[in-house]
Design an enzyme around this catalytic site. Structure first.
Site, PDB file in Angstrom:
ATOM      1  N   LYS A  51      -1.789  -5.977 -10.898  1.00 51.92           N
ATOM      2  CA  LYS A  51      -1.740  -5.509  -9.460  1.00 51.92           C
ATOM      3  C   LYS A  51      -1.730  -6.968  -8.899  1.00 51.92           C
ATOM      4  CE  LYS A  51      -4.806  -1.506  -9.878  1.00 51.92           C
ATOM      5  NZ  LYS A  51      -6.021  -1.045 -10.101  1.00 51.92           N
ATOM      6  N   GLN A  95     -12.125  -2.304  -8.644  1.00 53.58           N
ATOM      7  CA  GLN A  95     -11.620  -1.767  -9.953  1.00 53.58           C
ATOM      8  C   GLN A  95     -12.534  -0.936 -10.693  1.00 53.58           C
ATOM      9  OE1 GLN A  95      -8.404  -1.908 -11.054  1.00 53.58           O
ATOM     10  NE2 GLN A  95      -8.977  -0.408 -12.626  1.00 53.58           N
ATOM     11  N   ASP A 118      -7.184   2.890  -1.955  1.00 53.13           N
ATOM     12  CA  ASP A 118      -7.185   3.508  -3.218  1.00 53.13           C
ATOM     13  C   ASP A 118      -7.449   5.327  -2.796  1.00 53.13           C
ATOM     14  OD1 ASP A 118      -7.051   2.760  -5.632  1.00 53.13           O
ATOM     15  OD2 ASP A 118      -9.102   2.042  -5.953  1.00 53.13           O
TER      16      ASP A 118
END
Ligand code: NAD
Length: 292
Positions: A51, A95, A118
């Site tokens: 990422k 994460q 997200d």
């Protein structure tokens, strides 16, 4: 049978991001993404690295925070609060999965919904259900929808069967497919681990989204002739013949299912690259929406 190429569509999404980033930079703003990793899970580390790299490739401002596994809930909440307050950061991602002692739901709720790229914050879940375009949609199902659109698959009026009901893939996928507009307007059935006679349901599907997490689970007998299959699964299976000793396979038994399909995504080379591309797109969107 058409093979739907994830990398090709992801490139297109990233090119759109690139165009928007150039425009934003000309206005003096650089979209910023902060990725927080707690602990040293190797798979998570690899995701975070890729990422970060993708952000840098695109010229996004990227902050990678690697915290020790001993980080407390309070310390993590403090990190999130700082990022919420940082005007150079438009997207925040913690994460998953964090270490066991961390209450992940509380962390997600602490992220400013306007920076929740997200799409896991309850405000964004609600916005998806409400079809509010200012919300953030989880990257994987958003990527699957984009694949369908780019491959010219008509979802309007189609019977779409989503296998899996997770908050990360299955549920948002179902909401996207039933929403009004392009890539939506489908008649949606959601199947899951308690579904009786799965095959009887999937054989009615014009479109199947497989998000189960079991290698080669969906077989030819589950699929009608001419169906479109999107394979979300990423499963590590032993492969002594490879250098790493393992390989990644999908939830679909590709070799037997593909010949029956009108279109299908492979693994790797399907949904995977879309997830990160949509993360970049969500970050750019968060940046644009933050502007006066
Ligand atoms: P999950 O474990 O949270 O959910 C799996 C779902 O499958 C559950 O809702 C469960 O009810 C359903 N299920 C399990 N057994 C079943 C059965 N026998 N019949 C019908 N349904 C059954 O997993 P997830 O996070 O939704 O991920 C699903 C898969 O997608 C995994 O392989 C994961 O690695 C992959 N994934 C890929 C990406 C990507 O970037 N491509 C992103 C997220 C997840």
């Amino acid at each position: 049978m058409t093979l739907i190429s994830g990398p090709q569509v992801a490139e297109k999404v990233l090119a759109e991001c690139q165009r928007d980033i150039t425009e934003l930079k000309a206005r003096g703003v650089t979209p910023g993404l902060a990725v927080v990793l707690v602990g040293d899970d190797p798979a998570s580390r690899a995701y975070v690295r890729s990422k970060d790299k993708k952000c840098r490739d695109l010229g996004l401002h990227s902050v990678k925070l690697e915290l020790p596994a001993t980080t407390s809930q309070a310390e993590l909440l403090e990190v999130v609060a700082k990022l919420n307050a940082d005007p150079a950061i438009h997207g925040i991602l913690v994460q998953s999965p964090p270490p066991k002692h961390i209450d992940e739901a509380a962390i997600v709720r602490a992220i400013d919904p306007a920076k929740d790229v997200d799409g896991f914050h309850p405000v964004n879940v609600a916005k998806l259900a409400l079809e509010d375009p200012t919300g953030f949609v989880p990257c994987t199902p958003l990527g699957c929808q984009r694949l369908l659109i780019e491959a010219g698959i008509e979802t309007k009026g189609a019977h779409a069967v989503v296998i899996g009901r997770s908050m990360i893939v299955g549920k948002p996928m179902a909401l996207l497919l039933m929403a009004k507009g392009p890539g939506g307007d489908a008649t949606v059935t959601v199947a899951h681990s308690r579904t009786r006679d799965l095959g009887a349901i999937t054989r009615q599907a014009d479109i199947i989204i497989a998000a189960i997490g079991r290698p080669h689970f969906l077989k030819a007998e589950h699929v009608k002739e001419g169906a479109v299959v999107i394979d979300v699964g990423i499963n590590r299976v032993e492969a002594p013949e490879t250098e790493k000793g393992y390989k990644l396979v999908g939830d679909v038994a590709f070799d037997e299912v593909a010949p029956k399909c009108r279109a299908i995504t492979p693994v790797p080379g399907g949904v995977g690259p879309m997830t990160i591309a949509m993360l970049m797109a969500n970050t750019v969107k968060a940046c644009k929406q933050s502007l006066p």
